[in-house]
Design an enzyme around this catalytic site. Structure first.
Site, PDB file in Angstrom:
ATOM      1  N   ARG A  62      19.611 -10.025 -24.595  1.00  0.00           N
ATOM      2  CA  ARG A  62      19.493  -8.748 -23.846  1.00  0.00           C
ATOM      3  C   ARG A  62      20.398  -8.722 -22.243  1.00  0.00           C
ATOM      4  NH1 ARG A  62      13.397  -5.611 -22.190  1.00  0.00           N
ATOM      5  NH2 ARG A  62      14.766  -3.882 -22.608  1.00  0.00           N
TER       6      ARG A  62
ATOM      7  N   ARG B 233      -2.930  -8.998 -23.409  1.00  0.00           N
ATOM      8  CA  ARG B 233      -2.062 -10.363 -23.590  1.00  0.00           C
ATOM      9  C   ARG B 233      -2.295 -12.005 -23.134  1.00  0.00           C
ATOM     10  NH1 ARG B 233       4.811  -9.477 -23.630  1.00  0.00           N
ATOM     11  NH2 ARG B 233       3.786  -9.338 -22.051  1.00  0.00           N
TER      12      ARG B 233
ATOM     13  N   CYS C  54       4.196  -1.805 -28.314  1.00  0.00           N
ATOM     14  CA  CYS C  54       4.413  -1.756 -27.117  1.00  0.00           C
ATOM     15  C   CYS C  54       5.387  -2.670 -26.612  1.00  0.00           C
ATOM     16  CB  CYS C  54       2.734  -3.168 -26.595  1.00  0.00           C
ATOM     17  SG  CYS C  54       2.969  -5.356 -27.223  1.00  0.00           S
TER      18      CYS C  54
ATOM     19  N   ARG D 244       0.122  -7.052 -19.626  1.00  0.00           N
ATOM     20  CA  ARG D 244       0.270  -8.664 -19.480  1.00  0.00           C
ATOM     21  C   ARG D 244      -0.235  -9.481 -18.146  1.00  0.00           C
ATOM     22  NH1 ARG D 244       5.213  -4.188 -20.153  1.00  0.00           N
ATOM     23  NH2 ARG D 244       6.673  -5.266 -21.411  1.00  0.00           N
TER      24      ARG D 244
ATOM     25  N   HIS E   6       1.055  -0.893  -0.004  1.00  0.00           N
ATOM     26  CA  HIS E   6      -0.372   0.681   0.057  1.00  0.00           C
ATOM     27  C   HIS E   6       0.748   0.811  -0.046  1.00  0.00           C
ATOM     28  CE1 HIS E   6      -3.455  -2.246   1.827  1.00  0.00           C
ATOM     29  NE2 HIS E   6      -3.826  -1.873   0.011  1.00  0.00           N
TER      30      HIS E   6
ATOM     31  N   ASN F 290      11.045  -5.415 -27.028  1.00  0.00           N
ATOM     32  CA  ASN F 290      11.834  -5.718 -27.335  1.00  0.00           C
ATOM     33  C   ASN F 290      11.927  -7.027 -27.199  1.00  0.00           C
ATOM     34  OD1 ASN F 290      10.782  -3.464 -25.573  1.00  0.00           O
ATOM     35  ND2 ASN F 290       9.733  -4.568 -23.912  1.00  0.00           N
ATOM     36  N   ASP F 291      11.516  -8.057 -27.711  1.00  0.00           N
ATOM     37  CA  ASP F 291      12.035  -9.689 -27.745  1.00  0.00           C
ATOM     38  C   ASP F 291      12.393  -9.726 -29.189  1.00  0.00           C
ATOM     39  OD1 ASP F 291      11.937 -11.430 -25.851  1.00  0.00           O
ATOM     40  OD2 ASP F 291       9.654 -11.136 -26.066  1.00  0.00           O
TER      41      ASP F 291
ATOM     42  N   GLU G 181       6.300  -9.813 -32.886  1.00  0.00           N
ATOM     43  CA  GLU G 181       7.911 -10.057 -31.630  1.00  0.00           C
ATOM     44  C   GLU G 181       9.123 -11.482 -32.258  1.00  0.00           C
ATOM     45  OE1 GLU G 181       7.014 -10.602 -27.630  1.00  0.00           O
ATOM     46  OE2 GLU G 181       6.120 -12.059 -27.835  1.00  0.00           O
TER      47      GLU G 181
HETATM   48  C1  PEP Z   1       8.226  -7.401 -26.037  1.00  0.00           C
HETATM   49  O1  PEP Z   1       8.832  -8.225 -26.352  1.00  0.00           O
HETATM   50  O2  PEP Z   1       8.555  -6.131 -26.824  1.00  0.00           O
HETATM   51  C2  PEP Z   1       6.858  -7.222 -25.287  1.00  0.00           C
HETATM   52  C3  PEP Z   1       6.269  -5.761 -24.997  1.00  0.00           C
HETATM   53  O3  PEP Z   1       6.994  -8.753 -24.328  1.00  0.00           O
HETATM   54  P1  PEP Z   1       7.830  -8.206 -23.078  1.00  0.00           P
HETATM   55  O4  PEP Z   1       8.684  -7.329 -23.025  1.00  0.00           O
HETATM   56  O5  PEP Z   1       5.945  -8.558 -22.054  1.00  0.00           O
HETATM   57  O6  PEP Z   1       8.085  -9.473 -23.588  1.00  0.00           O
HETATM   58 MG    MG Z   2       7.848  -9.774 -26.563  1.00  0.00          MG
END
Ligand code: PEP
Ligand code: MG
Length: 567
Positions: A462, A329, A499, A293, A186, A451-452, A428
């Site tokens: 990464r 997702r 995203c 997520r 909290h 990101n992926d 991705e």
């Molecule tokens: C991504 O892969 O860009 C993504 C938004 O998902 P996550 O970072 O949860 O893998």
């Molecule tokens: Mg991802």
């Protein structure tokens, strides 16, 4: 330098005040007049409730309704007949009020602590807080008063209780540091609502800091720097001043549409991990939720969340968005996201292994629980389903078959849902990028997970520093993938969003505008800045820059071209 949980972002620099708990020790003793002792307890309880109500009222005005409810909840909990009956019973048996309170409340606290549900565990912290408040009244002591503080105070406290946070003189608090508490406590929720930089769970920090010491609280990185040297201090002062000035200037974009300089409408949305994040998303003016997520619901639990639990979470978000789109997702398990109770086998190459949609399709009955919960929530808002880690057309087709099965099951039960619910794809993987035209025919929308996509395209993990130089979306290989995905989606007439973190990169925005991307989804604090960047480019200007960027052969050249053009 100390590290902890980055619970509330921003940089605070100020003078330390170590808030020490009052001494609430007492001698337990037998009472001769239980009736008088019960009255003494009632009197202390009444004063506690009055003070708490005053805190709740204060909080409603200064922080918000939801946070005030946490305090009002304390009153209900303190007056709970289960607890008061037991306390009175102990007093009848000869215990003093203090002892009856401590023993009874500790029993309730332990009971809540042993429960699996996060909400109940939070209740345990509330009980401890109530105990301190009532005990202080019984003993005639003052609990820590943070309601009047000198300007720029950095508060260091073992545990920041909701009642302390409620009364805090937040205008004068530069930062908060604690020894316990996580992001979902909290205190963390309230610190974020008050926008006070906070770093929680720094072991031993109260002893490491001393009253009067200068201290830096970097709530964005989760770092505390006690007694900084002049150079460090100046560096942080500059960062803090830049952040404040930038934030103020961005307020001009609040409540505005997201449009390019030549009037093309875009959507700037928020990424969230739980229904608790919606408040911040809306406070930062999100127009939609571009990524929920859902795996965090699973990761925070001890066993698979039921259809009902999932439905409630999705419905809460859908309703809060009042008809604006909410892309949820489906379970993106595996890779770096472990869910212990699923007992998944260790793999040599988890990022290329049994994960996300692959796992879900192989456990179709379990997947259908989530799909049914999503369908049910779609009756309460514009819920869209998004499938992670798709690499081939077969996968999205199979998911759609399962969605249809769930629809038939819900129909048979007479349960409402949106018949036209959209099922889209997280783009991705390089495989998906290469067949974007084929996937576009099968899905209602694309959302690019950079990101992926960056990691898989560059074959660079990464988390591995030694190949970190390859993990960049400025490489032509990644940019061409992004371009192909967006243009394939646009050609097929479906919505294309992003995203991944790249959506919040102001350098990339003109390229995304040029290629026709519609939705930019990011962590909430970046929203207004993205809206500003979008407003600075016309399509023609963005096209010209995109052409130059794509003509570059190296990531370095791309970045230099984008930086030179940045506004
Ligand atoms: C991504 O892969 O860009 C993504 C938004 O998902 P996550 O970072 O949860 O893998
Ligand atoms: Mg991802």
């Amino acid at each position: 330098m100390y590290e902890g949980v980055n619970a509330s972002e921003g940089i605070g620099i100020g003078t330390v005040m170590v808030a020490v708990d009052p001494d609430l020790s007492f001698e337990a003793h037998q009472v001769d007049d239980p009736a008088a002792e019960k009255e003494r307890y009632q009197a202390a309880l009444s004063v506690f409730c009055e003070k708490t109500q005053a805190q709740a009222d204060h909080m409603k005005e200064t922080v918000g309704e939801a946070e005030a409810e946490i305090m009002s909840g304390h009153i209900l909990l303190a007056q709970d007949p289960g607890m008061t009956d037991q306390i009175n019973g102990m007093i009848d048996g000869g215990s003093c009020a203090e002892q009856a309170l401590v023993e009874t409340s500790t029993m309730f606290e332990n009971m809540f602590l042993s429960m699996d549900d996060e909400m109940f565990r939070l209740r345990a912290a509330d009980i401890a807080d109530i105990r301190t408040g009532i005990l202080a009244e019984l003993l005639g002591k003052e609990v820590i008063d943070l309601s009047v503080l000198p300007a720029d105070t950095v508060i260091a406290v073992h545990d920041l209780t909701p009642s302390m946070t409620a009364t805090i003189d937040h205008e004068h608090v530069a930062g908060i540091v604690t020894e316990t508490g996580g992001r979902t406590s909290h205190s963390a929720i309230i610190a974020r609502a008050l926008e006070i930089p906070a770093v929680l769970s720094v072991p031993g920090i109260c002893s490491a800091l001393a009253n009067g010491m200068t201290c830096i609280v970097d709530g964005t990185k989760g770092v505390v720097v006690p007694d900084p040297d002049e150079e460090t201090l100046n560096g942080y002062r500059e960062r803090a001043a830049a952040l404040v000035a930038e934030k103020e200037a961005l307020e001009a974009f609040r409540g505005k549409e997201s449009v390019t300089a030549d009037g093309i409408k875009k959507i700037v949305a928020a990424n969230i991990g739980s229904p608790d994040d919606v408040e911040a998303a809306l406070a930062h003016d999100a127009e939609a939720i571009g990524l929920f997520r859902s795996e965090f619901l699973f990761m925070d639990a001890k066993e698979l969340p039921s259809e009902e639990d999932q439905f409630k979470a999705y419905r809460t978000v859908a309703e809060a968005l009042k008809g604006a789109p909410v892309i949820i997702r489906t379970l993106d398990v595996g890779g770096d996201k472990a869910i212990p109770y699923l007992n998944m086998q260790e793999e040599e190459n988890p990022f290329m292994g049994y994960r996300a949609v692959r796992y879900c399709l192989d456990n179709a009955d379990q997947y259908k629980v989530q799909l049914r919960a999503l369908l049910r929530a779609s009756a309460f808002g514009d819920v869209k389903i998004m499938v992670p880690l798709v690499t081939c057309v077969e996968e999205i087709r199979q998911v759609k078959v399962l969605v249809e099965e769930c629809k038939a099951e819900l129909d048979a039960q007479g349960v409402a849902f949106n018949r036209d619910i959209e099922v889209g794809i997280m783009m991705e993987t390089p495989a998906a990028a290469n067949i974007a035209d084929l996937l576009a025919k099968e899905s209602a929308f694309f959302s690019i997970g950079t990101n992926d996509l960056t990691g898989y395209t560059m074959a660079a993990d990464r988390g591995n520093d030694r190949v970190g130089y390859l993990y960049s979306w400025y490489y032509p290989a990644v940019l061409r993938s992004i371009k192909n995905i967006i243009e394939s989606g646009v050609a097929a007439g479906i919505m294309v969003g992003m995203c991944g973190e790249a959506a919040a990169d102001p350098l990339l925005d003109p390229l995304l505008i040029s290629w026709g991307m519609e939705e930019f989804s990011m962590s909430a604090p970046s929203i207004l800045r993205a809206r500003k960047t979008i407003s600075q480019w016309t399509k023609a200007e963005a096209d010209e820059l995109a052409e130059r960027a794509l003509a570059c052969a190296t990531a370095e050249e791309v970045k230099a071209v984008l930086e030179a053009a940045a506004r």
